[in-house]
Design an enzyme around this catalytic site. Sequence first.
Site, PDB file in Angstrom:
ATOM      1  N   SER A  41      54.243  29.731  59.685  1.00  0.00           N
ATOM      2  CA  SER A  41      54.504  28.309  59.487  1.00  0.00           C
ATOM      3  C   SER A  41      55.643  28.124  58.481  1.00  0.00           C
ATOM      4  CB  SER A  41      53.223  27.602  59.053  1.00  0.00           C
ATOM      5  OG  SER A  41      53.338  26.216  59.126  1.00  0.00           O
ATOM      6  N   ASP A 100      51.760  23.305  69.899  1.00  0.00           N
ATOM      7  CA  ASP A 100      52.275  23.298  68.534  1.00  0.00           C
ATOM      8  C   ASP A 100      53.585  22.514  68.514  1.00  0.00           C
ATOM      9  OD1 ASP A 100      53.069  23.826  65.943  1.00  0.00           O
ATOM     10  OD2 ASP A 100      53.386  25.974  66.239  1.00  0.00           O
ATOM     11  N   HIS A 156      48.864  25.569  66.490  1.00  0.00           N
ATOM     12  CA  HIS A 156      49.345  25.900  65.158  1.00  0.00           C
ATOM     13  C   HIS A 156      48.169  26.347  64.277  1.00  0.00           C
ATOM     14  CE1 HIS A 156      52.657  25.809  62.262  1.00  0.00           C
ATOM     15  NE2 HIS A 156      51.733  25.550  61.364  1.00  0.00           N
TER      16      HIS A 156
END
Length: 350
Positions: free
Chosen positions: A135, A289, A319
């Site tokens: 991320s 995502d 995600h």
Amino acid sequence: FLDKVGIISVVHLLRVILETIPPLKDTRLLIKDLRFERVKVRIYQLKTSNNKQRRGILYFHGGVGQLGSIRTYERTCGYFCRKTNSVVVYVGYRLAPEHPFPAQFEDCLTATIHFLSTAQDHGVDPSRIVICGDSSGGTLTAAVAQALVNRRDLPKLRAQILIYPFLQCADLNLPSYQQNERDPILPKERILGFGFKYANLDLGLIEEVFKGCHISEDRRLKYQKWVSPDYIPQEFKTRGYKPSPTYLPSKEICEVAECVLDPVFSPLLAEDSVIAQLPETFILTCEFDVLRDDGLLYKKRLEDHGIKVTWCHLQEGFHGTVFLAFFGRVVGFRSGIKGLEKIVNFLGLM
């Protein structure tokens, strides 16, 4: 609600929740806490490993620069250490808002330079050092790799691993942003809200940034070479994508939001001369995502410059899938386990 009434902020509440994750207990690992200059690190290595110089992995955690800790990512680091017989260095960079951006990048860069310079002291081959992050940790990974391309006084990074990374703030209406804007883990509005807090920007600008009013005409011409729905394969547009209208830029918003277009914040916007020198790369994307297309666009840019890219796409993933794989076995988490195995296989070639 607790945030609005002033009891505790969302960020601090999430930090408290994440700290309830039980600590890792693994007698196979030797774990020690050190500092690489000013930066806290935790080093993982197998107790039974031989003296041969091993691979080194620096791990930069996600959390939009505001969340994440050693405890939160112990399972991730321990897993990579056990499965690949690597020396894994978790980088405990400073968090915002207490330490404003770009302190997080500076700490990751400092830790990486230190490790590259002292690798042999930790039983690591300096030519086999990989940086990795998930991320916003993927953002930091990409930014650190870019910052090192012209350093001739250090060993070259062997590879970078980007796990569903955030890579650009130029176009927030790419197909994945539209298709997954209500994703329960990372909806579109939440990621930009956290991102604005990270960059210390007024949350009142979010709607204008969604529209692209923070991109001047000259930047729009420049960025369209790199960031455009035209470069997203058609197979990823079938789930309800519609081209977005173009809005005129606002000079005031362009000036205020300048920092989110810096390659340290948006590595996809780095110059071609930098991209062309990057190391071999592994990119993991998830279908569900908002950040999926950032990974797809970076993959294309790297490949256009002859950089070898290994791509893993989790069709059932969302995600956080890889992180959550350590805590469950439902469909999405099994997809995360598949992603972890792909990363381990990639590292085995380093």
